[in-house]
Design a protein around this motif. Sequence first.
Motif, PDB file in Angstrom:
ATOM      1  N   ARG C 123       5.815  10.161  -6.604  1.00 28.89           N
ATOM      2  CA  ARG C 123       6.128  11.542  -6.223  1.00 28.89           C
ATOM      3  C   ARG C 123       6.215  11.695  -4.716  1.00 28.89           C
ATOM      4  NH1 ARG C 123       3.159  13.149 -10.866  1.00 28.89           N
ATOM      5  NH2 ARG C 123       1.207  13.157  -9.733  1.00 28.89           N
ATOM      6  N   ILE C 124       5.433  10.940  -3.992  1.00 33.29           N
ATOM      7  CA  ILE C 124       5.345  11.155  -2.553  1.00 33.29           C
ATOM      8  C   ILE C 124       6.331  10.294  -1.779  1.00 33.29           C
ATOM      9  CG2 ILE C 124       3.794  10.946  -0.565  1.00 33.29           C
ATOM     10  CD1 ILE C 124       1.524  11.561  -2.697  1.00 33.29           C
ATOM     11  N   MET C 125       6.595   9.098  -2.293  1.00 31.49           N
ATOM     12  CA  MET C 125       7.382   8.139  -1.504  1.00 31.49           C
ATOM     13  C   MET C 125       8.854   8.065  -1.909  1.00 31.49           C
ATOM     14  SD  MET C 125       5.301   6.892   0.787  1.00 31.49           S
ATOM     15  CE  MET C 125       6.258   5.473   1.354  1.00 31.49           C
ATOM     16  N   SER C 126       9.261   8.811  -2.934  1.00 31.63           N
ATOM     17  CA  SER C 126      10.659   8.704  -3.366  1.00 31.63           C
ATOM     18  C   SER C 126      11.618   9.420  -2.431  1.00 31.63           C
ATOM     19  CB  SER C 126      10.816   9.242  -4.794  1.00 31.63           C
ATOM     20  OG  SER C 126      10.108   8.413  -5.687  1.00 31.63           O
ATOM     21  N   ALA C 127      11.085  10.153  -1.455  1.00 31.32           N
ATOM     22  CA  ALA C 127      11.952  10.803  -0.477  1.00 31.32           C
ATOM     23  C   ALA C 127      12.251   9.888   0.707  1.00 31.32           C
ATOM     24  CB  ALA C 127      11.325  12.108  -0.003  1.00 31.32           C
ATOM     25  N   ASN C 128      11.734   8.669   0.666  1.00 26.96           N
ATOM     26  CA  ASN C 128      12.067   7.672   1.690  1.00 26.96           C
ATOM     27  C   ASN C 128      12.991   6.629   1.068  1.00 26.96           C
ATOM     28  OD1 ASN C 128       9.294   8.762   2.757  1.00 26.96           O
ATOM     29  ND2 ASN C 128      10.201   7.650   4.461  1.00 26.96           N
ATOM     30  N   LEU C 129      14.165   6.504   1.646  1.00 26.31           N
ATOM     31  CA  LEU C 129      15.188   5.614   1.088  1.00 26.31           C
ATOM     32  C   LEU C 129      15.092   4.230   1.720  1.00 26.31           C
ATOM     33  CD1 LEU C 129      17.837   5.388  -0.629  1.00 26.31           C
ATOM     34  CD2 LEU C 129      19.066   6.129   1.415  1.00 26.31           C
ATOM     35  N   CYS C 130      15.111   3.201   0.879  1.00 25.26           N
ATOM     36  CA  CYS C 130      15.213   1.825   1.373  1.00 25.26           C
ATOM     37  C   CYS C 130      16.450   1.201   0.754  1.00 25.26           C
ATOM     38  CB  CYS C 130      13.982   0.996   0.999  1.00 25.26           C
ATOM     39  SG  CYS C 130      14.141  -0.746   1.471  1.00 25.26           S
ATOM     40  N   ARG C 131      17.476   0.952   1.547  1.00 27.41           N
ATOM     41  CA  ARG C 131      18.719   0.418   0.993  1.00 27.41           C
ATOM     42  C   ARG C 131      18.544  -1.031   0.534  1.00 27.41           C
ATOM     43  NH1 ARG C 131      22.428   2.276  -1.232  1.00 27.41           N
ATOM     44  NH2 ARG C 131      24.228   1.404  -0.151  1.00 27.41           N
ATOM     45  N   CYS C 132      17.595  -1.763   1.116  1.00 29.33           N
ATOM     46  CA  CYS C 132      17.333  -3.128   0.650  1.00 29.33           C
ATOM     47  C   CYS C 132      16.510  -3.123  -0.636  1.00 29.33           C
ATOM     48  CB  CYS C 132      16.589  -3.939   1.704  1.00 29.33           C
ATOM     49  SG  CYS C 132      17.364  -4.001   3.324  1.00 29.33           S
ATOM     50  N   ALA C 133      15.984  -1.962  -1.025  1.00 35.93           N
ATOM     51  CA  ALA C 133      15.190  -1.820  -2.250  1.00 35.93           C
ATOM     52  C   ALA C 133      13.945  -2.701  -2.222  1.00 35.93           C
ATOM     53  CB  ALA C 133      16.036  -2.092  -3.501  1.00 35.93           C
ATOM     54  N   THR C 134      13.144  -2.527  -1.198  1.00 34.57           N
ATOM     55  CA  THR C 134      11.869  -3.256  -1.105  1.00 34.57           C
ATOM     56  C   THR C 134      10.767  -2.552  -1.886  1.00 34.57           C
ATOM     57  OG1 THR C 134      11.236  -2.060   0.910  1.00 34.57           O
ATOM     58  CG2 THR C 134      12.459  -4.102   1.218  1.00 34.57           C
ATOM     59  N   TYR C 135      11.131  -1.679  -2.796  1.00 37.07           N
ATOM     60  CA  TYR C 135      10.159  -0.774  -3.425  1.00 37.07           C
ATOM     61  C   TYR C 135       8.963  -1.455  -4.091  1.00 37.07           C
ATOM     62  CZ  TYR C 135      13.918   2.576  -2.565  1.00 37.07           C
ATOM     63  OH  TYR C 135      14.878   3.345  -1.970  1.00 37.07           O
ATOM     64  N   PRO C 136       9.154  -2.551  -4.845  1.00 38.48           N
ATOM     65  CA  PRO C 136       7.948  -3.146  -5.464  1.00 38.48           C
ATOM     66  C   PRO C 136       6.892  -3.534  -4.426  1.00 38.48           C
ATOM     67  CG  PRO C 136       9.934  -4.008  -6.509  1.00 38.48           C
ATOM     68  CD  PRO C 136      10.382  -3.203  -5.310  1.00 38.48           C
ATOM     69  N   ARG C 137       7.329  -4.046  -3.289  1.00 39.79           N
ATOM     70  CA  ARG C 137       6.349  -4.419  -2.257  1.00 39.79           C
ATOM     71  C   ARG C 137       5.785  -3.184  -1.553  1.00 39.79           C
ATOM     72  NH1 ARG C 137       8.565 -10.177   0.262  1.00 39.79           N
ATOM     73  NH2 ARG C 137       8.580 -11.229  -1.761  1.00 39.79           N
ATOM     74  N   ILE C 138       6.579  -2.121  -1.448  1.00 36.66           N
ATOM     75  CA  ILE C 138       6.043  -0.874  -0.882  1.00 36.66           C
ATOM     76  C   ILE C 138       4.890  -0.383  -1.755  1.00 36.66           C
ATOM     77  CG2 ILE C 138       6.549   1.583  -0.568  1.00 36.66           C
ATOM     78  CD1 ILE C 138       9.314   0.763   0.508  1.00 36.66           C
ATOM     79  N   ARG C 139       5.115  -0.375  -3.062  1.00 40.10           N
ATOM     80  CA  ARG C 139       4.046   0.063  -3.979  1.00 40.10           C
ATOM     81  C   ARG C 139       2.792  -0.799  -3.822  1.00 40.10           C
ATOM     82  NH1 ARG C 139       7.488   0.170  -8.500  1.00 40.10           N
ATOM     83  NH2 ARG C 139       8.275   2.274  -8.743  1.00 40.10           N
ATOM     84  N   ALA C 140       3.018  -2.107  -3.810  1.00 35.48           N
ATOM     85  CA  ALA C 140       1.874  -3.027  -3.720  1.00 35.48           C
ATOM     86  C   ALA C 140       1.137  -2.834  -2.403  1.00 35.48           C
ATOM     87  CB  ALA C 140       2.369  -4.466  -3.860  1.00 35.48           C
ATOM     88  N   ALA C 141       1.878  -2.659  -1.321  1.00 35.96           N
ATOM     89  CA  ALA C 141       1.244  -2.508  -0.011  1.00 35.96           C
ATOM     90  C   ALA C 141       0.454  -1.204   0.058  1.00 35.96           C
ATOM     91  CB  ALA C 141       2.305  -2.550   1.091  1.00 35.96           C
ATOM     92  N   ILE C 142       0.957  -0.138  -0.568  1.00 30.95           N
ATOM     93  CA  ILE C 142       0.232   1.138  -0.543  1.00 30.95           C
ATOM     94  C   ILE C 142      -1.086   1.005  -1.313  1.00 30.95           C
ATOM     95  CG2 ILE C 142       0.268   3.515  -1.398  1.00 30.95           C
ATOM     96  CD1 ILE C 142       3.239   3.612  -0.623  1.00 30.95           C
ATOM     97  N   HIS C 143      -1.040   0.376  -2.487  1.00 27.55           N
ATOM     98  CA  HIS C 143      -2.292   0.172  -3.229  1.00 27.55           C
ATOM     99  C   HIS C 143      -3.292  -0.619  -2.386  1.00 27.55           C
ATOM    100  CE1 HIS C 143      -1.204   1.990  -6.980  1.00 27.55           C
ATOM    101  NE2 HIS C 143      -0.151   1.223  -7.156  1.00 27.55           N
ATOM    102  N   ASP C 144      -2.790  -1.637  -1.738  1.00 22.10           N
ATOM    103  CA  ASP C 144      -3.645  -2.492  -0.922  1.00 22.10           C
ATOM    104  C   ASP C 144      -4.228  -1.701   0.256  1.00 22.10           C
ATOM    105  OD1 ASP C 144      -4.887  -4.720  -0.024  1.00 22.10           O
ATOM    106  OD2 ASP C 144      -3.079  -5.732   0.715  1.00 22.10           O
ATOM    107  N   ALA C 145      -3.369  -0.940   0.935  1.00 14.35           N
ATOM    108  CA  ALA C 145      -3.825  -0.145   2.079  1.00 14.35           C
ATOM    109  C   ALA C 145      -4.854   0.894   1.638  1.00 14.35           C
ATOM    110  CB  ALA C 145      -2.632   0.535   2.753  1.00 14.35           C
ATOM    111  N   ALA C 146      -4.632   1.483   0.470  1.00 16.37           N
ATOM    112  CA  ALA C 146      -5.565   2.505  -0.021  1.00 16.37           C
ATOM    113  C   ALA C 146      -6.957   1.894  -0.240  1.00 16.37           C
ATOM    114  CB  ALA C 146      -5.036   3.110  -1.322  1.00 16.37           C
ATOM    115  N   ARG C 147      -6.964   0.701  -0.797  1.00 18.74           N
ATOM    116  CA  ARG C 147      -8.261   0.023  -0.999  1.00 18.74           C
ATOM    117  C   ARG C 147      -8.941  -0.270   0.339  1.00 18.74           C
ATOM    118  NH1 ARG C 147      -5.475  -2.403  -5.387  1.00 18.74           N
ATOM    119  NH2 ARG C 147      -4.687  -4.051  -4.029  1.00 18.74           N
ATOM    120  N   ARG C 148      -8.154  -0.743   1.294  1.00 24.44           N
ATOM    121  CA  ARG C 148      -8.732  -1.042   2.608  1.00 24.44           C
ATOM    122  C   ARG C 148      -9.290   0.211   3.271  1.00 24.44           C
ATOM    123  NH1 ARG C 148      -4.909  -5.595   5.276  1.00 24.44           N
ATOM    124  NH2 ARG C 148      -4.067  -6.283   3.289  1.00 24.44           N
TER     125      ARG C 148
END
Lengths: 745, 204, 152
Positions: C123-148
């Motif tokens: 819901r929060i990050m779909s307003a940011n467009l990535c033309r290379c479609a790095t989305y799976p890593r964006i999701r993973a990095a956010i989960h990781d950052a949240a834990r940190r």
Amino acid sequence: MSRAGRIARRGFLVGSVAIAGGVAFGAWRYTRPLPDPFAKGLSPGTDALNPYVLIDASGITLIAPRADKGQGARWIQAALIAEELDIDPAGARIEPGPVSKTYYNTALLQENLPIDPTDTGWLAQTLRAGSDVPARLLGLQITGGSSSVPDGFEKLRSAGAVARETLKQAAAMREGLSRADLRTGDGNVILPDGQRIPYTELAAEAASIVPVQDVVLRAPSQWRILGKPVQRADIVAKSTGTQRYGIDLAFDGMLYASVRAAPAGSSVAKVEAAAAKGMRGVHSIVPIRDGIAVVADNTWRAMQALQAITIDWAFPDLPGDQQAVWDGLTAALDTAQIDSRPREIGDVENALAAGAVIEAEYRVPFLAHAPLEPMNATVRITDSQCEIWTGTQIPDFVVAKVAALTGLGEDSIQVHNQMIGGSFGRRLELDFILQAVQIAQSVPGRPVKMIWSREEDFAHDQPRPAQIARGRGRVANGQIVALDLAIATPSVTASWFGRVWRALPGPDATITAGAGDQPLAIPNYRVTGHRADEVFPVSSWRSVGASGNGFLHGCFLDELFAAADLDPLQGMIDLCSHDVSRRVLNELREISGWTGRAAGQGRGRGVAFCLSFGVPCAQVVDVADTAKGMRITRAFAVADIGTVLDPVNAQAQLSGGMLFGLGHAMNCELTYRDHVPEQTNFHEYQAMRLHQAPEITVRLLENGPLRGLGEPGVPPAAPALANAIFAATGQRIRELPLSRKVRFV
Amino acid sequence: MIRAALVLLLLVHPAGAEVMSSVVAPPQEGSVIREDGLAAWDRVHAVVSHPRCANCHVGADNVPMWSGPEYPQTGPHGMNIDAGDSRIGAETLPCTTCHVTSSAPANGPNDAPAAMIDWQLAPVEMIWFGQSSAQICAQMSDPARNGGRDWIQLAEHLRDDAAHGGFVAWGFAPGGGRQPAPGDLQSHIDDVLKWGAAGQPCPG
Amino acid sequence: MELTVNRQRHQIDAEAGMPLLWVLRDILGLTGTKYGCGIAQCGACTVHIDGVAVRSCQIALADVGGEVTTIEGLGTPDAPHPVQQAWIDHQVAQCGYCQSGQIMSAAAMLALQGEPDDAQIDRIMSANLCRCATYPRIRAAIHDAARRLATG
């Protein structure tokens, strides 16, 4: 192996030359020297060389001539050199190098030869081996076609190895030792007593000796960097806002500019610019070829002033609407004249005449490249010199066209290639660079940075062409008996070469790529390419011909499997005539847990395969028809690239390619009205976003020849998705984007 | 006179929401016959059901809509936008991340709409999108679902919102080439008052 | 006009209506904030104003009512913010052009959301467009950052 034999095998020699305070190592081939890109910086009398490694007292510079637009090319080129040179590539400078015809791209040209990519027979290999001759004649320093890795694999490692051994030889001569007793590590020659001599100290001595040629490249089992999960050199900069792209450059005294240009084929009829002249910061209003530029003291003021200018275009007396495109494609299919017929097995007409024929017509739309960094170029021009800072995949063509435009000699034109914020083929064009040069000509001596608005980008893309294809097929006794596919599209190659260089004669392999070259043993199998007239200029879009043909072919094949009551994945495995491809399909079945199309109420699974750019790639897409719309729930992708040199990045390329294909298949089209695309910005061109992106399981295999992976992940995505929607809903969608018929979440 | 000035203002400043002045001059209650009141309601309905207004008067899923001639098809706001129960995106992405609050909103082509007050969805009980004329009429007549307003207070609400450069003003002058709601602010207020003076009659 | 960016005060001589994006890029030379679409569709220009994510292409200089933080102010190559560190560890970037905006949006979200689930991230990050479609890593990095961030 004799020296001659080695040269024949490699097809090039590695040499060295002295540079101020150091040494350059590089490669050349053939007896006649190619132009030397560093000629002006080299001492007189040195031979021509294509340098990849420069060493002087200040450090080590690696030259990575293929442009980096996000696919990691700069890093992998540096890693190939560093692997043999025994340095940490993260500690070296990595630079694109100047434009030179010596950096030609053999691999790309091989890909466009009319040779079946799976054909490893004598004739095919001979033709491939010969392809460097026209490549050299053309002098193509091109980035594209997933060719950077195959092209550089031997050249760059050899340059690193020759440099290493020559530095060792220099150290051996200095110390009175034998080269065989020396080792190297982390940028040093290591003597038997453990003493370390930095390469930078040995550079001048290395320049004065004959380079050591009898090097043996290391086996993959000895690699330290290649094949290992390492951190790409640009990752920190790209995560901290410190990566500079072309659009970020700034120079003292720099002016800013923006442009509005006439639609393709049109010109400027009338300009009302009075309102813009007095606007704050406006330096000048500059007419350019078929357009108007505003030069100002910042980008926004230039763009604001452009909006205050009224321009009337003079449109050509030609059709300018989308319907003209569809009509042209239909006419091309109806004519008997064909561009090529790369696949003709058995007797299709007789096989079809023997029973009920399954017929279908498929359509794919124009698609914009729309990389996120808008087109830009910074240019400074004087009476005697033109410097260009931009991101380009074709620096040679830039130099040639700018020379023609300005009257300057090619030696007076320098291209400083910049890190690129995405391309997908857009940076294979010259339009924006030539505009920036014209603007800079109006302010001699001052650098001008020209940036397009996003609206200008959509208005002036040369898109992936629209296509129409007709499929006919017959099944009998649970088998596909015949498949006949006729594809109509304008020629991307003719359109592009016509713009950047000059038209090339002959059939265009991209018209049928991804359909006419698939390794399937269908007994009666025919694929025909019909070249349509181009209504609007078209260009290469990530995976080029296969981007549309993968859909047409992959979906129609699925229709025939369904009609024959065959499982599509097992059916492809059974028909597959190429061992490397079959292993890809088998691996896909394994990782996706494939048991068939069915996946429960409102759910479905689709599969598709496409061999493109020499890479077999197969994908499974799972969908669920939910209350909020169709959702892609999972996806799986397998590809064989021979050798995985950078596993972290290769996985990203495959995943990104598949998502790129899925996003455009769902949501995107470019449609023309009155000579311009109706879509003006991303609100009308919603490509893949996070909420639509599934988790993807990717697997890379290493059974085939070494290949790049920027493009091959794209073609199977659209057909796998459409086939999954068929499995979930029973609806066959034969037109992209799928959102015309399906509501996605 | 005021109306003429307003039209002039719209011509001079065609782009973007702005402060709009208007007057609330209610007719005598009961002085408007039911038939004229219903006709006035039809004009009110044409405004409130227009995409400039209805796209953000949505139901309990808190998802604004993209509809109208600017969009190829009607559907939820792109980018998976969800304004949350707060209706301002507090739990998710604030509306104001893109729809900024501006002292002088002046939309260029395709800019995110902006107003002089913080962008938000209308309260959930004021759902208009996808509702029939009768349903919207019933909602607007019901103080429990219209913010506790009688018909004069409804008109005053429109006047006051527009005077602060809010969404009512924006709806009539959205800028960026967007199609505005039909008519103008003063006519809309006058129609609300006529409808009210007729006893807030609803169709059907 | 006065503007505070990354804790530094600046006097800006520019039109009130100039979007913050161009003030940052062309006047202050802070080019980590990117121009991608100019109409709040891509999110590449995202900055924080008093901690809230704002598309700098949309907000005029005169309307910037708080302190601006750009990607350069969030962290540096030597001292990256936990979100940036997660982006580095997951090697999210391909072309990298959208990633400043992705990181700024993610950092603003994580300052408020704790450890979001995938649906919240969508819901929060779909307003940011990535033309290379790095989305799976964006999701993973956010989960990781949240834990940190949660474990400090």
